[in-house]
Design a protein around this motif. Structure first.
Motif: not given
Length: 279
Positions: A103-108, A129-133, A143-145, A155-158
């Motif tokens: 999560k931190g990496l994504v936000r960074a 990768q987080a979704l696979r883990a 997190l993907s959203a 739209d994808k985010a929602c």
């Protein structure tokens, strides 16, 4: 010990955290846990530069101590230093697949300017990768959203946030982020209703701030003020709650304030308290 300190920090039990930090520092200066606790103490005192220094000291004591890497990463994000946060989270992941490092990496990566498309691709890659883990979990879907929302694919985010909430209807991050998107789309009443339902089962100072912000966008200033006051009763001195209350007081006095602009800024932030140290 550092896990207990993290719990105290999240519960705003600052006097006990202070006591614990002094006890650790007077007992053993060679353990990374001591410096992690000291880092959390100075973070609560709003001295994030000093907190970062102590997290780094913990890493010097043990360069495989996960909690200190996570602390360092999120403190670096607080200080707007994604270039420092990225290697801290990556080192953590090389040691162990920790959720908060993903999560931190994504936000960074998302903290870099939108013109840096490679960083956005890195953010999406880490979210996948987080979704696979952590497959089919609300937090990984959420997190993907977040990445889709950041790159403008609303739209994808929602849809991803809604998928996360089908897995866990009470996942706070998905609720608050989806409420923010609804607000941007002009669906302010839907956002308020969703937050109101969520706060019947879970409430924090941060949630009261976000609810107050949504209510201010909906021009329900009296109710907004109540939520900012509740936030301050739970977390005295909270900067966002204080700023929100001051805005409401100006509005009640007829002072011209761009509520939409300020509210949007308040809704989209994240809290570096929003992580749990690994046990």
């Amino acid at each position: 010990m550092d896990t207990y300190a993290s719990l105290l920090m999240r519960r705003n039990e600052f006097s006990e955290l202070n006591r614990l930090a002094h006890e650790c520092l007077s007992t053993d200066l060679c353990r990374p846990e001591t410096w992690a606790v000291a880092s959390m103490y100075w973070k609560t005192r709003k001295d994030k530069a000093r907190a970062l220094k102590y997290a780094e000291k913990g890493i010097e004591m043990n360069d495989r101590h996960l909690a200190c890497y996570i602390l360092k990463g999120y403190l670096a994000l607080d200080l707007q230093k994604p270039e420092m946060a990225v290697p801290a989270f990556r080192k953590c992941l090389r040691i162990q697949a920790e959720w908060d490092a993903y999560k931190g990496l994504v936000r960074a990566y998302l903290m870099y300017p939108n013109t840096e498309k490679q960083k956005q691709r890195e953010a999406m890659s880490m979210a996948k990768q987080a979704l696979r883990a952590f497959p089919s979990t609300a937090r990984a879907l959420s997190l993907s959203a977040e990445v889709y929302a950041a790159v403008g694919e609303v739209d994808k985010a929602c849809k991803m946030f809604e998928s996360a909430l089908r897995v866990d209807p009470h996942y706070t991050e998905a609720v608050t982020c989806l409420a923010q998107l609804y607000s941007r789309m002009g669906r302010v009443e839907d956002a308020i209703e969703m937050m109101d339902n969520h706060m019947r089962v879970s409430t924090t100072a941060s949630l009261h701030v976000k609810m107050g912000t949504l209510l201010s966008i909906g021009k329900r200033f009296d109710k907004a003020m109540e939520h900012f006051q509740l936030a301050l009763s739970m977390a005295p001195g909270d900067e966002e709650a204080t700023a929100g209350l001051e805005r409401m007081e100006k509005l009640m006095k007829g002072t011209d304030v761009d509520v939409g602009l300020l509210a949007n800024a308040a809704m989209q932030g994240y809290s570096s308290d929003d992580y749990e140290l690994p046990i």
